[in-house]
Design an enzyme around this catalytic site. Structure first.
Site, PDB file in Angstrom:
ATOM      1  N   SER A  18       0.467  -1.607  -0.085  1.00  0.00           N
ATOM      2  CA  SER A  18      -0.025   0.405   0.028  1.00  0.00           C
ATOM      3  C   SER A  18       1.220   0.818   0.154  1.00  0.00           C
ATOM      4  O   SER A  18       1.785   1.138  -0.798  1.00  0.00           O
ATOM      5  CB  SER A  18      -1.004   0.147   1.174  1.00  0.00           C
ATOM      6  OG  SER A  18      -2.140   0.862   1.315  1.00  0.00           O
ATOM      7  N   ASP A 129      -9.447  -4.260  -5.866  1.00  0.00           N
ATOM      8  CA  ASP A 129      -8.655  -2.308  -5.355  1.00  0.00           C
ATOM      9  C   ASP A 129      -8.668  -1.158  -6.122  1.00  0.00           C
ATOM     10  O   ASP A 129      -7.746  -1.840  -7.363  1.00  0.00           O
ATOM     11  CB  ASP A 129      -7.282  -3.100  -4.597  1.00  0.00           C
ATOM     12  CG  ASP A 129      -6.612  -2.782  -3.857  1.00  0.00           C
ATOM     13  OD1 ASP A 129      -7.010  -0.802  -4.054  1.00  0.00           O
ATOM     14  OD2 ASP A 129      -5.542  -2.205  -3.078  1.00  0.00           O
ATOM     15  N   HIS A 159      -8.099  -4.600  -1.162  1.00  0.00           N
ATOM     16  CA  HIS A 159      -7.240  -4.556  -0.430  1.00  0.00           C
ATOM     17  C   HIS A 159      -6.587  -4.623   0.817  1.00  0.00           C
ATOM     18  O   HIS A 159      -7.607  -4.734   1.972  1.00  0.00           O
ATOM     19  CB  HIS A 159      -7.249  -3.167  -0.029  1.00  0.00           C
ATOM     20  CG  HIS A 159      -6.131  -1.630   0.241  1.00  0.00           C
ATOM     21  ND1 HIS A 159      -4.946  -1.474  -0.922  1.00  0.00           N
ATOM     22  CD2 HIS A 159      -5.432  -1.304   0.765  1.00  0.00           C
ATOM     23  CE1 HIS A 159      -3.824  -1.034  -0.745  1.00  0.00           C
ATOM     24  NE2 HIS A 159      -4.381  -0.450   0.660  1.00  0.00           N
TER      25      HIS A 159
END
Length: 180
Positions: A18, A129, A159
């Protein structure tokens, strides 16, 4: 996270998922710009590789491309991190007035010559995502510029699926792929 194998100082891997993927790519970029070339591998899972709204809008996919069922559609639409309100908040905290196109904040925005100098890469995304298109686009730009790159998309995942390591087999598959 930075890793190395035993006494082999010729192998330095930088990893992030991320926002950590942004940091990993930015460190690899800055390492190359400084002429050190310490980083030999960059590994990212569902990376956020651009904080520039204009760039993100060019890369982003329409919601319809995700083929979401009603549950996932509701989750996707409520995900404030990736909404029009979320990105400015992230930019404000992370960049604090800096240039969103600067490759230190948005590695996707590197010049082609910088891409050509980047270390080998393994980039993983997940099916549901909003960061999937930018992770894929980053991998594609690396490949286009001659960087040895492995890209994998984990079907059925959202995610931060690595937070559920041991619950979803895709987490183990990711760990196995990174080890290889």
């Amino acid at each position: 996270m930075v890793g190395y194998l035993g006494d082999n100082n010729d192998f330095v891997m930088i990893y992030g998922d991320s926002a950590g993927g942004t940091i990993a790519a930015a460190i690899a970029y800055m390492d190359r710009k400084a002429g050190h070339n310490y980083v030999t591998h960059q590994v990212m899972c569902y990376p956020c590789v651009t904080l520039d709204k204009e760039t993100n809008d060019q890369i982003a996919w329409p919601e319809s491309k995700y083929h979401l069922d009603s549950f996932m559609q509701a989750r996707y639409q409520k995900d404030s991190i990736f909404s029009d309100k979320g990105l400015p908040a992230i930019v404000d905290v992370y960049i604090n007035g800096g240039d969103t196109k600067d490759p230190r904040f948005s590695p996707y925005n590197m010049a082609d010559q910088d891409y050509k100098n980047m270390p080998k890469a393994f980039i993983a995304t997940d099916e549901f995502d909003p960061l999937r298109p930018t992770g894929y686009a980053y991998a594609k730009k690396l490949v286009t510029n001659g960087v040895s790159t492995y890209y994998s998309n984990y079907r059925g995942m959202t995610h931060a699926f690595l937070d559920k390591f041991g619950i979803f087999p895709q987490g183990q598959e990711f760990a196995d792929q990174v080890a290889k």
